[in-house]
Design a protein around this motif. Structure first.
Motif, PDB file in Angstrom:
ATOM      1  N   UNK A 147      59.411  16.364   5.309  1.00 46.29           N
ATOM      2  CA  UNK A 147      58.768  17.007   4.158  1.00 46.29           C
ATOM      3  C   UNK A 147      59.799  17.312   3.078  1.00 46.29           C
ATOM      4  N   UNK A 148      60.974  17.763   3.472  1.00 43.41           N
ATOM      5  CA  UNK A 148      62.032  18.086   2.502  1.00 43.41           C
ATOM      6  C   UNK A 148      62.464  16.845   1.732  1.00 43.41           C
ATOM      7  N   UNK A 149      62.505  15.706   2.402  1.00 40.89           N
ATOM      8  CA  UNK A 149      62.933  14.464   1.755  1.00 40.89           C
ATOM      9  C   UNK A 149      61.949  14.012   0.686  1.00 40.89           C
ATOM     10  N   UNK A 150      60.655  14.318   0.871  1.00 41.98           N
ATOM     11  CA  UNK A 150      59.644  13.858  -0.061  1.00 41.98           C
ATOM     12  C   UNK A 150      59.227  14.912  -1.079  1.00 41.98           C
ATOM     13  N   UNK A 151      59.494  16.173  -0.799  1.00 42.58           N
ATOM     14  CA  UNK A 151      59.076  17.237  -1.702  1.00 42.58           C
ATOM     15  C   UNK A 151      60.193  17.551  -2.683  1.00 42.58           C
ATOM     16  N   UNK A 152      60.069  17.079  -3.893  1.00 42.67           N
ATOM     17  CA  UNK A 152      61.083  17.312  -4.932  1.00 42.67           C
ATOM     18  C   UNK A 152      60.622  18.387  -5.927  1.00 42.67           C
ATOM     19  N   UNK A 153      59.511  19.029  -5.631  1.00 40.33           N
ATOM     20  CA  UNK A 153      58.951  20.017  -6.537  1.00 40.33           C
ATOM     21  C   UNK A 153      59.841  21.245  -6.633  1.00 40.33           C
ATOM     22  N   UNK A 154      60.168  21.640  -7.849  1.00 37.84           N
ATOM     23  CA  UNK A 154      60.968  22.838  -8.053  1.00 37.84           C
ATOM     24  C   UNK A 154      60.074  24.040  -8.345  1.00 37.84           C
ATOM     25  N   UNK A 155      58.825  23.788  -8.755  1.00 38.66           N
ATOM     26  CA  UNK A 155      57.843  24.835  -9.051  1.00 38.66           C
ATOM     27  C   UNK A 155      58.451  25.922  -9.937  1.00 38.66           C
ATOM     28  N   UNK A 156      59.164  25.487 -10.976  1.00 39.77           N
ATOM     29  CA  UNK A 156      59.904  26.420 -11.823  1.00 39.77           C
ATOM     30  C   UNK A 156      59.018  27.434 -12.532  1.00 39.77           C
ATOM     31  N   UNK A 157      57.844  27.022 -13.005  1.00 38.03           N
ATOM     32  CA  UNK A 157      56.964  27.973 -13.689  1.00 38.03           C
ATOM     33  C   UNK A 157      56.532  29.098 -12.756  1.00 38.03           C
ATOM     34  N   UNK A 158      56.131  28.743 -11.535  1.00 33.22           N
ATOM     35  CA  UNK A 158      55.715  29.756 -10.565  1.00 33.22           C
ATOM     36  C   UNK A 158      56.888  30.662 -10.189  1.00 33.22           C
ATOM     37  N   UNK A 159      58.057  30.071 -10.025  1.00 33.82           N
ATOM     38  CA  UNK A 159      59.241  30.858  -9.664  1.00 33.82           C
ATOM     39  C   UNK A 159      59.611  31.819 -10.789  1.00 33.82           C
ATOM     40  N   UNK A 160      59.511  31.356 -12.027  1.00 34.86           N
ATOM     41  CA  UNK A 160      59.804  32.211 -13.187  1.00 34.86           C
ATOM     42  C   UNK A 160      58.822  33.384 -13.222  1.00 34.86           C
ATOM     43  N   UNK A 161      57.546  33.104 -13.017  1.00 40.59           N
ATOM     44  CA  UNK A 161      56.531  34.171 -12.994  1.00 40.59           C
ATOM     45  C   UNK A 161      56.799  35.156 -11.856  1.00 40.59           C
ATOM     46  N   UNK A 162      57.141  34.616 -10.696  1.00 38.67           N
ATOM     47  CA  UNK A 162      57.410  35.481  -9.546  1.00 38.67           C
ATOM     48  C   UNK A 162      58.627  36.366  -9.800  1.00 38.67           C
ATOM     49  N   UNK A 163      59.673  35.815 -10.400  1.00 39.13           N
ATOM     50  CA  UNK A 163      60.878  36.601 -10.654  1.00 39.13           C
ATOM     51  C   UNK A 163      60.632  37.656 -11.733  1.00 39.13           C
ATOM     52  N   UNK A 164      59.761  37.350 -12.713  1.00 42.79           N
ATOM     53  CA  UNK A 164      59.404  38.368 -13.711  1.00 42.79           C
ATOM     54  C   UNK A 164      58.614  39.476 -13.034  1.00 42.79           C
ATOM     55  N   UNK A 165      57.693  39.089 -12.148  1.00 47.76           N
ATOM     56  CA  UNK A 165      56.932  40.076 -11.377  1.00 47.76           C
ATOM     57  C   UNK A 165      57.885  40.943 -10.550  1.00 47.76           C
ATOM     58  N   UNK A 166      58.859  40.318  -9.899  1.00 40.60           N
ATOM     59  CA  UNK A 166      59.832  41.041  -9.075  1.00 40.60           C
ATOM     60  C   UNK A 166      60.634  42.019  -9.931  1.00 40.60           C
ATOM     61  N   UNK A 167      61.045  41.576 -11.112  1.00 45.99           N
ATOM     62  CA  UNK A 167      61.781  42.435 -12.027  1.00 45.99           C
ATOM     63  C   UNK A 167      60.937  43.642 -12.433  1.00 45.99           C
ATOM     64  N   UNK A 168      59.675  43.396 -12.764  1.00 45.92           N
ATOM     65  CA  UNK A 168      58.763  44.488 -13.136  1.00 45.92           C
ATOM     66  C   UNK A 168      58.565  45.453 -11.976  1.00 45.92           C
ATOM     67  N   UNK A 169      58.423  44.896 -10.773  1.00 50.09           N
ATOM     68  CA  UNK A 169      58.248  45.719  -9.574  1.00 50.09           C
ATOM     69  C   UNK A 169      59.461  46.634  -9.376  1.00 50.09           C
TER      70      UNK A 169
END
Length: 109
Positions: A67-89
């Motif tokens: 799965x790691x070899x085929x999954x190249x998704x960085x999901x940057x938008x979701x990660x950015x949203x999550x980190x903003x949520x974490x910062x707010x928290x």
């Protein structure tokens, strides 16, 4: 990178963070630098963030090598949203803690 060292572009070593925690009175059984990652992971899971996004942000490698070899998704938008949520928290926790401390000192507690 969360904590930059005196060498620009390089993070503080885990040992440096552990020494700082020790100087604040935490022993190695109470809290270590890696514990911040575990705490973040636990709370983000509890807050409903997708496990794959959390693992990507923490730079954990997938256990399934195929799965790691085929999954190249960085999901940057979701990660950015999550980190903003974490910062707010964290900001809310700090603000709440400050308010409690202020009230305690006003009442002589």
């Amino acid at each position: 990178m969360v904590f930059e060292s005196v060498r620009p572009g390089r993070p503080l070593s885990e040992n440096t963070i552990n020494v700082a925690l020790k100087s604040m009175g935490f022993d190695g059984t109470t809290m270590v630098g890696h514990g911040f990652r575990a705490t973040a992971s636990t709370l983000l899971h509890e807050q409903g963030w997708p496990p794959e996004v959390i693992e990507l942000q923490l730079a954990h490698k997938q256990r399934n090598q195929v799965a790691a070899a085929y999954n190249r998704s960085a999901r940057l938008d979701e990660r950015r949203q999550m980190m903003q949520h974490w910062s707010n928290y964290l900001e809310n926790v700090r603000t709440y803690t400050d308010a409690i401390q202020q009230q305690s000192s006003e009442f002589g507690i």
